[in-house]
Design an enzyme around this catalytic site. Structure first.
Site, PDB file in Angstrom:
ATOM      1  N   GLY A  51     -46.768  -3.556   7.071  1.00  0.00           N
ATOM      2  CA  GLY A  51     -47.372  -4.948   7.062  1.00  0.00           C
ATOM      3  C   GLY A  51     -46.962  -5.578   5.218  1.00  0.00           C
ATOM      4  O   GLY A  51     -46.870  -6.594   4.986  1.00  0.00           O
ATOM      5  N   PHE A  52     -46.644  -4.816   4.513  1.00  0.00           N
ATOM      6  CA  PHE A  52     -46.114  -5.360   3.123  1.00  0.00           C
ATOM      7  C   PHE A  52     -47.171  -5.250   3.019  1.00  0.00           C
ATOM      8  O   PHE A  52     -46.683  -6.403   1.035  1.00  0.00           O
ATOM      9  CB  PHE A  52     -44.900  -5.940   3.155  1.00  0.00           C
ATOM     10  CG  PHE A  52     -43.764  -4.646   4.088  1.00  0.00           C
ATOM     11  CD1 PHE A  52     -43.172  -4.250   3.379  1.00  0.00           C
ATOM     12  CD2 PHE A  52     -43.121  -5.477   4.713  1.00  0.00           C
ATOM     13  CE1 PHE A  52     -42.031  -3.044   4.948  1.00  0.00           C
ATOM     14  CE2 PHE A  52     -42.006  -4.989   6.069  1.00  0.00           C
ATOM     15  CZ  PHE A  52     -41.410  -3.616   5.582  1.00  0.00           C
ATOM     16  N   ILE A  89     -49.959   2.574   9.164  1.00  0.00           N
ATOM     17  CA  ILE A  89     -48.575   1.084   8.446  1.00  0.00           C
ATOM     18  C   ILE A  89     -47.363   0.862   8.883  1.00  0.00           C
ATOM     19  O   ILE A  89     -46.562   0.655   8.889  1.00  0.00           O
ATOM     20  CB  ILE A  89     -48.892   0.510   7.739  1.00  0.00           C
ATOM     21  CG1 ILE A  89     -48.581   0.611   6.245  1.00  0.00           C
ATOM     22  CG2 ILE A  89     -50.614  -0.044   7.146  1.00  0.00           C
ATOM     23  CD1 ILE A  89     -48.475  -0.128   4.731  1.00  0.00           C
ATOM     24  N   THR A 148     -46.037   4.229   7.922  1.00  0.00           N
ATOM     25  CA  THR A 148     -44.782   5.113   6.826  1.00  0.00           C
ATOM     26  C   THR A 148     -45.272   6.831   6.851  1.00  0.00           C
ATOM     27  O   THR A 148     -44.908   7.450   5.981  1.00  0.00           O
ATOM     28  CB  THR A 148     -46.084   4.329   5.412  1.00  0.00           C
ATOM     29  OG1 THR A 148     -47.169   5.504   6.146  1.00  0.00           O
ATOM     30  CG2 THR A 148     -46.508   3.281   4.662  1.00  0.00           C
ATOM     31  N   ILE A 189     -43.572  15.228  -3.089  1.00  0.00           N
ATOM     32  CA  ILE A 189     -43.783  14.391  -2.132  1.00  0.00           C
ATOM     33  C   ILE A 189     -43.781  15.090  -0.447  1.00  0.00           C
ATOM     34  O   ILE A 189     -43.895  16.887  -0.430  1.00  0.00           O
ATOM     35  CB  ILE A 189     -42.659  13.995  -1.935  1.00  0.00           C
ATOM     36  CG1 ILE A 189     -41.194  13.529  -2.881  1.00  0.00           C
ATOM     37  CG2 ILE A 189     -42.299  13.286  -0.285  1.00  0.00           C
ATOM     38  CD1 ILE A 189     -42.853  12.370  -3.275  1.00  0.00           C
ATOM     39  N   GLN A 202     -39.342   5.557   3.622  1.00  0.00           N
ATOM     40  CA  GLN A 202     -40.226   4.565   2.923  1.00  0.00           C
ATOM     41  C   GLN A 202     -39.657   4.099   1.118  1.00  0.00           C
ATOM     42  O   GLN A 202     -39.196   2.653   0.809  1.00  0.00           O
ATOM     43  CB  GLN A 202     -41.436   4.777   2.060  1.00  0.00           C
ATOM     44  CG  GLN A 202     -42.947   4.903   3.009  1.00  0.00           C
ATOM     45  CD  GLN A 202     -43.855   3.855   2.287  1.00  0.00           C
ATOM     46  OE1 GLN A 202     -43.946   3.417   2.080  1.00  0.00           O
ATOM     47  NE2 GLN A 202     -44.924   4.816   2.663  1.00  0.00           N
ATOM     48  N   GLY A 256     -48.462   8.152  -4.977  1.00  0.00           N
ATOM     49  CA  GLY A 256     -48.438   7.613  -3.295  1.00  0.00           C
ATOM     50  C   GLY A 256     -46.622   6.889  -3.781  1.00  0.00           C
ATOM     51  O   GLY A 256     -45.895   7.159  -5.142  1.00  0.00           O
ATOM     52  N   GLU A 306     -45.176   1.724  -3.147  1.00  0.00           N
ATOM     53  CA  GLU A 306     -44.950  -0.258  -3.574  1.00  0.00           C
ATOM     54  C   GLU A 306     -43.473   0.549  -4.977  1.00  0.00           C
ATOM     55  O   GLU A 306     -42.619  -0.706  -4.630  1.00  0.00           O
ATOM     56  CB  GLU A 306     -45.894  -0.261  -4.819  1.00  0.00           C
ATOM     57  CG  GLU A 306     -47.477   0.337  -4.130  1.00  0.00           C
ATOM     58  CD  GLU A 306     -47.592  -0.895  -3.102  1.00  0.00           C
ATOM     59  OE1 GLU A 306     -46.845  -2.417  -3.242  1.00  0.00           O
ATOM     60  OE2 GLU A 306     -48.670  -0.516  -2.785  1.00  0.00           O
TER      61      GLU A 306
END
Lengths: 331, 763
Positions: free
Chosen positions: B238-239, B465, B467, B647, B656, B720, B723
């Site tokens: 989706g980004f 999504i 990930t 992580i 990712q 997270g 991004e």
């Protein structure tokens, strides 16, 4: 996509007989796209994939005969082409993607249509849509005042500045190929230089084919003895992308001087761009940087850039200089 | 799945765990939104406006309505059961608040002006192209220059007196940076399959947030929340473009109800460039003040962000500016500039990615002005605490990111002169850019069920999504129970499951970990209590706190052999191993299962977390190769180092980051959505003309995680990562480009026409 009839032709005669109001479909890599975009709306598709035109044969005079249905990948990887016409192999392999090259044919690639974004808009040439003289003569050219970064700088007119997108054709222009066609009036041959038309006032007429004519094969003349050939393509990304500028060069150097030279350029012209100007500037001259630069200058002397594509002039020069350097380098 | 070699129990946290849903995807059995088919399904196709601004004068659907298979034509005045959603006065978030076809106005090229529903997709397409729309067209405003802003700028993060400080700084720097419109291009197109049963809607969607989608659509469709179920089990990425509902969802749902048939709609690739969001254009002026020895005295970050006519999306370019570096004087101002474009949407690293392109490029340019190594300039201005919020950092190791990356790329051997480094007949350039992204713990509920068939089911209305979220859940359950991964079933992507987080903002992982851990531990505690309370249990009479679960078996903590005698139904089980399989306990108790629910409390309600500035950090070192003779530039290496907390799955995490760096490469060199100035159409709205990196463009990529846990965010120390990987790539590449070519590109992407200006002519 509009509704259409579909006919599978078993041989050339049947294909020609079905040709009225029809389009031949070979690999379909351009045609099907354009049908989806409502750019091409044939009433009938005549499938020519069964035609026995898929061979690459040596000619008695030392030339090479390429069937119209020879796939781009088969042609690119043919031993004969790799050995005697490396410029053609390199040009083919720089184009599209492996999947597309597996489908695309020699005949089809000669008829590849422009990637002009306005030409490819479904409503181009219709009232309320973008002007496109290729789609509807007299409707104007939206690219002239539009986003024209990818457009041509050579061979343009005030009716059309669409770039011819093929890589294969650039190599064939330099190789002086001859196109064989068959039609209602029989067989004939067309020299490569005469096959593609400049847009002039009639950009909708893109080539010398008469209605109902079918390309059957392309002949390459006997390889020039002692000549080297090369193809260089410059583009925004490393693969699967059309040329911003490309150059095909066939050259023979003797005693440091250029004794045979053929130059063609892609990405910059409205047709596969044979540069007689560059050839004249090089013939008999020493194979050095000064000659190459002079040739590049001559090749682009008549260029006519638009708002977004002026850079192509300089890029094409650099492309040509590097190609000449490669083709004339002594091993 | 090659899981045998994986570490067991808690050791599974932090290693590379193959995705538990991987085989479903590689075998094509994972069903995405528009893969859902039902008997009697009808197909909808939307019609796009061919003007960028104006009014619909007339719509003639008479021919379309008579075409074969046509069931319904929808347009202005002809759409039922769709209501307005007020973005700031409602729960939930919507992308484009204007309901489809709600008036005769056209605000951007490509806006949906009609839709046709027919028996087959082909019939719907044919009829859609037969609809005649006439317009009163006006000239759309898609001017790329955003300087015509005449509204009131919003000032934020002000500290000290930046203007005074700039006026008196010994060294000042002032430049403007521009990032173009970039379009999300996930492989999976947007689409909806809507099913109406007379009372309830089921929407098969590609959404990054099934819960939000349900909340919004219940209001849009005018039914109670419990009458909408949103299913999104697999998403082809989706980004950010799939965070919030788009109009096609309303069109499909309305048609399904009107026709009382399931309706499928797919947004095609052309439409994706106008109707489902983009990263808006930004124009950012950065002013820096510094002392001669490179200490920052002031930062002024004034930016304009393009947005649509009706929605208020802002690309918050200044979010990282207040805390990345130490400086006493700072201000950020925002100006929202309206254009005739579709609604923008968050796109991977919204705000940070364009914002850090500007700030980090400015830092690189300032370093040059100071004749200082750009790495040294950063080390000198590293912030000890968040000076924007005046809070300590929960965990910040940016300095170590810089030094680690510098070591890996060989920064020491960088010579500062333009075009001064050569290799194999090419000029080499090296550049640097820093990255940051906020961290938080957002609410989440998850349930864990121990089942009598020996399997464990985890349920949460979040979604994967692409990930690796499915796998994260399984890892947590395995870590707490020892039940093998192939006996853990994870159910996500369904709004009827316990409310989970939206997959956005790089916050899903940190949200699901505490809830899943609590749910698993509660279920185990219940199991142990039951195990000790059953009269026939081998653990009868033992205190539950003296029991534990390991390898999926209940056993005594003191390591004694449990009494397995009497466990009659366990004939098929291996009784020689320690303990009793948990499912035997369930069978003894005649239980259908043991379920427990866990919740994640948000960090913004956590008094301790509120005392800290929560962010991730990172940096990229890029190397380019430049062949001036043919103006060919290639990025040859990118070394990226991240401080993103612990992580959880190194495999999915590295994936990712690789993807994010590649996306950053596309942003730097290729991506730009161009709007035709006459029509407002995104004219390069296809994959031939909007180019993204191919495999042949990829440099040697090197991803390092520092892996320092951040226990303020959650007990696993995980933040997270979605991004941050993209932030900072562009300034690293443009600085490397400058180093090699002498050309400073301040407006992305870097194009050959920029590079032809290089004065470095020979390698």
């Amino acid at each position: 996509m509009e509704t259409f009839n579909y006919v599978k032709a078993p041989n050339v005669e049947k294909a020609l007989a079905s040709a009225e109001q029809a389009k031949f479909i070979a690999g379909g890599t351009t045609l099907v796209d354009l049908m989806k975009l409502h750019v091409e709306t044939p009433k009938t598709l005549v499938d020519i994939n069964l035609l026995p035109l898929e061979k690459i044969e040596k000619l008695p005079d030392g030339g090479l005969r390429i069937g119209a249905m020879v796939r781009n990948s088969d042609l690119a990887w043919s031993d004969e082409v790799k050995k005697s016409y490396p410029v053609l192999s390199e040009a083919l392999l720089s184009g599209a993607s492996p999947q597309l090259r597996n489908m695309a044919t020699t005949g089809g690639n000669l008829l590849q249509r422009t990637r002009c974004m306005y030409f490819r808009e479904p409503n181009a040439g219709t009232p309320g849509g973008y002007g496109c003289n290729k789609r509807t003569p007299g409707s104007g050219c939206a690219a002239l005042d539009g986003f024209n970064r990818m457009h041509a700088v050579l061979g343009t007119s005030d009716k059309c500045i669409a770039t011819h997108p093929s890589d294969m054709c650039v190599a064939m222009a330099a190789l002086e190929a001859v196109i064989h066609v068959e039609g209602p009036k029989g067989k004939r041959t067309i020299p490569f230089a005469d096959f593609h038309k400049l847009p002039g006032d009639t950009p909708h007429i893109e080539n010398a084919l008469e209605p109902g004519e079918l390309i059957t094969h392309v002949d390459l003349p006997k390889p020039v003895e002692g000549a080297k050939s090369t193809y260089l393509k410059l583009r925004d990304r490393a693969s699967y992308e059309f040329a911003l500028a490309s150059a095909a060069v066939v050259a023979r150097v003797e005693g440091g001087h250029i004794r045979y030279i053929r130059v063609a350029m892609g990405g910059v012209g409205t047709k596969p761009w044979r540069s007689h100007e560059a050839e004249a500037a090089l013939m008999g001259k020493p194979a050095n940087q000064a000659s190459f630069k002079a040739a590049a200058l001559a090749a682009l002397a008549k260029s006519k850039p638009h708002k977004d594509n002026a850079f192509k002039v300089e890029l094409a020069k650099r492309c040509l200089v590097r190609s000449l350097k490669t083709a004339t380098a002594t091993a | 799945m090659a899981t045998d070699s994986l570490p067991h129990a808690s050791g599974i946290i932090g290693v590379a765990v193959p995705r538990i849903d991987g085989s479903l995807k590689t075998t094509g059995t994972a069903r995405y939104a528009v893969d859902h088919n039902f008997p009697n399904i009808a197909h909808a196709v939307a019609v796009q406006a061919t003007i960028g601004k104006g009014r619909i004068r007339s719509i003639d659907a008479s021919a379309a309505e008579k075409m074969p298979g046509v069931l319904l034509v929808m347009h202005h005045g002809k759409i039922d059961n769709v209501y307005r959603f007020y973005p700031h006065e409602s729960d939930g978030t919507i992308s484009e608040a204007r309901p489809p076809f709600s008036d005769d106005k056209v605000y951007y090229w490509g806006q949906f002006v009609a839709a046709v529903v027919a028996e087959t997709l082909e019939q719907a397409k044919a009829a859609a192209s037969a609809i005649k729309v006439e317009y009163d067209a006006e000239t759309p405003d898609v001017n790329p220059d955003l300087s015509d802003f005449d509204g009131e700028k919003q000032e934020s993060w002000k500290r000290g007196d930046p203007d005074k400080a700039l006026a008196s700084s010994p060294v000042t720097f002032d430049q403007t940076y521009v990032t173009p419109v970039e379009t999300h291009n996930p492989m999976e197109l947007h689409g909806t399959v809507a099913v109406w049963d007379g009372d309830n809607y089921t929407l098969y969607e590609c959404t990054q947030g099934v819960v939000n989608h349900r909340v919004v659509m219940s209001q849009v469709l005018g039914v109670p929340r419990e009458n909408v179920r949103v299913i999104s089990r697999f998403i082809g990425s989706g980004f950010g473009g799939k965070l919030f509902p788009w109009p096609q969802s309303s069109i499909a749902a309305s048609a399904a109800r009107t026709l009382n048939r399931p309706v499928k709609i797919s947004v095609d690739r052309r439409m994706m460039f106008s109707n489902t969001g983009h990263r808006p254009r930004t124009q950012q002026r950065i002013r820096l003040g510094a002392t001669q020895d490179g200490k920052l005295t002031a930062i002024r970050h004034d930016f304009f962000t393009q947005t649509s006519q009706l929605d208020d999306f802002v690309e918050h370019c200044g979010e990282q500016t207040p805390f990345l570096y130490s400086t006493p004087n700072l201000v950020v101002t925002t100006g929202m500039v309206r254009r005739n474009v579709g609604a923008p949407a968050p796109m991977r690293g919204p705000g940070a990615v364009p914002g850090l392109f500007a700030l980090e490029s400015a830092m690189n340019e300032l370093a040059e002005k100071l004749k200082m190594d750009p790495l040294e300039l950063r080390l000198k201005n590293d912030a000890e605490r968040d000076e924007g919020k005046n809070l300590p950092f929960s965990s910040r190791h940016l300095k170590e990111c810089w030094t680690t990356g510098a070591e890996k790329i060989g920064w020491k051997s960088r010579t500062p002169g333009v075009g001064s480094m050569r290799r194999n007949g090419k000029i080499v350039g090296l550049g640097l850019g820093s990255a940051s992204w906020s961290a938080a713990r957002i609410p989440c509920t998850a349930s864990v069920e121990l089942c009598p068939n020996g399997r464990v089911c985890v349920r949460c209305a979040t979604q994967d999504i692409g990930t690796g979220t499915y796998t994260i859940f399984a890892q947590v359950v395995h870590a707490a129970t020892g039940v093998p991964l192939d006996r853990i079933d994870v159910f996500l992507g369904d709004s009827s499951l316990p409310d989970g987080p939206t997959s956005g903002g790089s916050m899903a992982t940190s949200a699901v970990l505490p809830a899943t851990t609590t749910a698993t531990n509660s279920a185990v505690t219940r199991l142990l209590h039951i195990a000790t309370s059953l009269p026939d249990s081998p653990f009868h009479g033992i205190k539950p706190e003296n029991l534990a679960i390991a390898n999926g078996r209940v056993m005594q903590k003191n390591d004694q052999q449990p009494k397995v005698v009497g466990v009659s139904m366990s004939s098929s089980r291996d009784l020689t191993a320690n303990g009793v399989p948990f499912e035997e306990v369930l069978k003894m108790a005649n239980l259908s299962g043991i379920t427990a629910t866990g919740k994640t409390a948000p960090s913004f309600e956590d008094p301790k977390a509120k005392q800290y500035s929560l962010h991730s950090y990172g940096c990229h070192f890029a190397e380019v190769e430049w062949e001036p003779e043919i103006a060919r530039l290639r990025v040859s290496r990118v070394v990226s180092v991240f401080d993103c907390g612990r992580i959880i799955n190194k495999g999915a995490g590295t994936n990712q980051m690789l993807g994010a760096v590649i996306m950053g490469l596309g942003m730097s060199l290729f991506e730009e959505t161009v709007h035709d100035h006459r029509t407002g159409q995104p004219i390069n709205n296809n994959f031939a003309d909007y180019i993204v990196p191919t495999m042949a463009d990829l440099p040697d990529l090197d991803i390092t995680f520092l892996d320092y846990p951040d226990y303020i965010v959650n007990e696993y120390g995980a933040r997270g990562i979605g991004e941050i990987g993209m932030a900072g790539v562009a300034p690293a590449i443009t600085d490397a480009v400058y180093h090699a070519t002498g050309v400073r590109v301040r407006e992305l992407p870097v194009r050959i026409e920029d590079l032809l200006k290089s004065t470095v002519h020979e390698a």
